[in-house]
Design a protein around this motif. Structure first.
Motif, PDB file in Angstrom:
ATOM      1  N   ALA A   1       0.410   0.696   5.184  1.00  0.00           N
ATOM      2  CA  ALA A   1      -0.742   0.079   6.054  1.00  0.00           C
ATOM      3  C   ALA A   1      -0.250  -0.960   6.572  1.00  0.00           C
ATOM      4  CB  ALA A   1      -1.848  -0.456   5.080  1.00  0.00           C
ATOM      5  N   LEU A   2       0.920  -1.004   7.462  1.00  0.00           N
ATOM      6  CA  LEU A   2       1.471  -1.898   8.415  1.00  0.00           C
ATOM      7  C   LEU A   2       0.543  -2.203   9.592  1.00  0.00           C
ATOM      8  CD1 LEU A   2       5.188  -1.217   8.209  1.00  0.00           C
ATOM      9  CD2 LEU A   2       4.070  -2.940   6.942  1.00  0.00           C
ATOM     10  N   PHE A   3       0.459  -3.267  10.311  1.00  0.00           N
ATOM     11  CA  PHE A   3      -0.581  -3.550  11.657  1.00  0.00           C
ATOM     12  C   PHE A   3       0.207  -2.969  12.688  1.00  0.00           C
ATOM     13  CE2 PHE A   3      -1.341  -7.491   9.038  1.00  0.00           C
ATOM     14  CZ  PHE A   3      -2.713  -6.836   8.396  1.00  0.00           C
TER      15      PHE A   3
ATOM     16  N   PHE B   1       0.749  -1.180  -0.052  1.00  0.00           N
ATOM     17  CA  PHE B   1      -0.070  -0.016  -0.148  1.00  0.00           C
ATOM     18  C   PHE B   1       0.838   1.154   0.000  1.00  0.00           C
ATOM     19  CE2 PHE B   1      -2.832  -3.170   1.521  1.00  0.00           C
ATOM     20  CZ  PHE B   1      -4.081  -2.919   1.004  1.00  0.00           C
TER      21      PHE B   1
ATOM     22  N   SER C   1       0.870   3.911   1.949  1.00  0.00           N
ATOM     23  CA  SER C   1       1.272   4.335   3.178  1.00  0.00           C
ATOM     24  C   SER C   1       1.754   3.340   3.976  1.00  0.00           C
ATOM     25  CB  SER C   1       0.108   5.019   3.769  1.00  0.00           C
ATOM     26  OG  SER C   1      -0.975   4.445   3.852  1.00  0.00           O
TER      27      SER C   1
END
Lengths: 283, 364
Positions: free
Chosen positions: B97-99, B93, B95
């Protein structure tokens, strides 16, 4: 001088806290250890037995308060989480309208709201009276003056304080992070369980604190909606203080309640993982 | 029945894909009909300005958007209505979108865990993948404790560890500074060669697309304007839009007769063209000289306007007789002879193969 500026700016709030929180607490702590009566006056005797006496007499009400507060908190969580979720993710452009609707009852006084609930739940009131008239409920059916009425009232009155912090936490969840979970083979359930729920836990934590504490200490719901068997610790404190003028017992009960709540919160924070909660909250 | 040979099937096929939205009661087409074949193992870029439909196109490949019309195929199988968690494709993604609540290891292991991969295999593959992206030893870090470049590599590892049939990258380098971006371009290309997976890369940065891609689809206004290799797109832009979007380009317009376009006292060679024509020529293909050059080349006279010194080369703005402004880049090589200055009358020339007649469909 420059280094002192932030402290000077904080000074008024510190003074406020000192005058209106620390001083009354200290005064109350002192009163809780005094003996005497309202006519001859009270004198400091360091009688810690006040605590033992108060607890001995009112432990039933204290345990009941914690039980009712806990039940109401669980009910609020079960009702509130889906509402917060729905507003945060499905509310679209009408989010603020829904939040306003949620807060609308607060424009009416707390006591008045509770009394209206009393009317609503009355044995021959709008709701049950009508249902009984239609023969849908037995004639001796009643809710008022039961546990259900008090817990229901607490749930109703404090629900927004549960929904708002959860909503704020869910609102901050980046939708792309949820998409990333779907992209990485997570089903809807798995994405909720592994990503959305953990990220909303700080909100749940705050919501539980903001509802459990006032619900447990609340005297109004038990007084208006409960019967003689539903007295909560708040009612006892009120009666001891205002009716019996037994200030030491009232103070001792207040401190006991505070201590029990603080210990409860501490254990709760530990159980939910302070580190996780604080970390996620600090994000 | 003969067994299907995966290598012979296209990794991704889009067939007449359209995406319509309802916006304020009006139907808006974000993607107006895209047909593409992306080959196995290819580094394929979707290039275009913001709002051109490239991201929507990629989201339809990933499964986040369902096409209003058309078909999406992965390795020959119709996946048009298959949800993203059932597609053998992963995405990096914009940005990342890491958890945020998981450390690096758990982020990377997420997909494998969802697929119920045995513990032992998860341990091995996540470890290997962290080696590849040079993050071994940082397993316990949280995303927000890492730099942008490191987060980028976690995102890449999290997708690649699943060994998807194709990897989709949505402007993955957009948030990085220039130095890091250039380093990551090389890094991405290396990783792609190493794992041999099809990459679909979405970007608005033309130099990024030219550097890394095997093929590029230049998109504009919901349609593919041109599809081809980087060289082809740069040298032979199919439309005025492509010519303008990719690098700097000069557009010369006029009426040609017998393969020659008369222009402001000069001639532009447009072999085989007659009638109204627009010709593009890249600034670095033009030679600037004080005397009229000989030979079978395009030659036009002009007057030097601004001269900008840019280190390795000079940029000249030359005004032609008909008022057209032409940009010319000239290398500051050791044998550079021309020293044209502001106000000098000069001759511009270039071989016929460097001017390319385009069908002008739209302008940037």
């Amino acid at each position: 001088m420059k280094r002192l500026t932030p402290y000077l700016l904080a000074l008024p709030s510190w003074m406020w806290l000192a005058v209106f929180l620390v001083v009354p607490l200290a005064a109350m702590a002192s009163v809780s250890l005094q003996t005497g009566n309202a006519i001859d006056g009270f004198a400091m005797t360091f009688s810690f037995s006040n605590y033992a006496d108060a607890l001995g007499r009112y432990s039933t009400q204290l345990v009941r308060s914690l039980w009712y507060g806990g039940l109401a908190t669980v009910a609020m969580l079960v009702i509130g989480y889906p509402v917060a979720y729905w507003i945060a993710f499905k509310g679209g452009s009408r989010k603020s309208v829904y939040l306003f609707l949620l807060l609308l009852p607060f424009f009416v006084s707390f006591v008045l709201r509770t009394i209206s609930w009393g009317f609503l739940l009355a044995d021959d009131g709008v709701l049950f009276g009508t249902l009984k008239g239609w023969g849908l409920l037995p004639a001796d059916f009643h809710v008022l003056a039961t546990t259900v009425a008090v817990v229901g009232g607490l749930t109703y009155n404090f629900l927004p304080f549960m929904i708002l912090p959860i909503y704020v936490a869910l609102e901050r969840v980046d939708p792309r992070v949820v998409e990333a979970a779907y992209d990485l083979y997570a089903s809807r359930t798995a994405a909720f369980r592994r990503v959305v729920l953990p990220l909303s836990l700080p909100g749940v934590f705050a919501g539980v604190l903001m509802t459990f504490v006032p619900a447990t200490a609340d005297p109004v719901n038990a007084q208006v909606l409960g019967g003689t068997g539903n007295t909560m610790i708040g009612n006892i404190i009120q009666t001891e203080y205002l009716t019996n003028l037994n200030y030491p017992t009232a103070s001792a009960l207040s401190f006991t309640l505070m201590a029990v709540l603080l210990i409860g919160i501490f254990i709760y924070a530990r159980a939910l993982g302070t580190e996780n909660v604080l970390e996620a909250a600090a994000r | 029945m003969a067994e299907l040979n995966r290598a012979e099937l296209n990794a991704i096929e889009l067939d007449g894909v359209v995406k319509e939205y309802l916006s304020h009661g009006e139907v808006v087409q974000a993607v107006k009909g895209v047909t593409l074949d992306i080959a196995e193992g290819e580094f394929f870029s979707l290039l275009g300005p913001s709002g051109c439909g490239k991201t929507t196109t990629m989201r339809m490949i990933a499964g986040f958007e369902e096409p209003s019309r058309g078909v999406v195929r992965l390795h020959g199988a119709d996946v048009t209505n298959v949800p993203p968690n059932k597609r053998d494709i992963n995405m990096v993604f914009q940005s990342y979108a890491l958890f945020p609540h998981m450390n690096v290891w758990d982020n990377v292991a997420f997909g494998l865990k969802q697929r119920r991969t045995p513990q032992e295999e998860i341990r091995r593959r996540v470890g290997e993948m962290l080696e590849i992206v040079d993050l071994a030893g940082r397993e316990k870090r949280r995303p927000r404790e890492m730099s942008g470049g490191q987060q980028q590599r976690v995102a890449l590892a999290r997708a690649l560890v699943n060994r998807p049939r194709a990897l989709l990258l949505d402007e993955p380098l957009g948030a990085l500074d220039l130095k890091l971006r250039q380093a990551m371009q090389i890094e991405l290309k290396r990783i792609q060669r190493e794992v041999g997976i099809t990459f679909v890369y979405v970007t608005h940065d033309q130099s990024e697309a030219l550097t890394m891609s095997d093929r590029i689809a230049v998109m504009n206004d919901g349609l593919v304007e041109q599809l081809g290799g980087p060289r082809e797109i740069y040298e032979k832009p199919a439309s005025a839009f492509v010519a303008g979007f990719i690098g700097t380009s000069n557009l010369l317009t006029g009426v040609a007769a017998g393969g020659v376009l008369e222009l402001g006292g000069g001639r532009v060679l447009v072999p085989g063209r007659d009638g109204e024509v627009t010709v593009t020529v890249r600034p670095e293909k033009i030679t600037i000289s004080l005397d009229k050059p000989d030979g079978e080349v395009s030659v036009v006279p002009g007057t030097v306007g601004e001269v900008v010194y840019l280190g390795t080369y000079n940029s000249y703005a030359v005004r032609l007789g008909d008022g057209t402004e032409v940009t010319v880049f000239q290398q500051n090589a050791h044998d550079a002879t021309t020293t044209a200055e502001r106000g000098d009358p000069v001759w511009l020339s270039w071989p016929a193969q460097h001017s390319y007649a385009i069908g002008s469909r739209s302008t940037p």
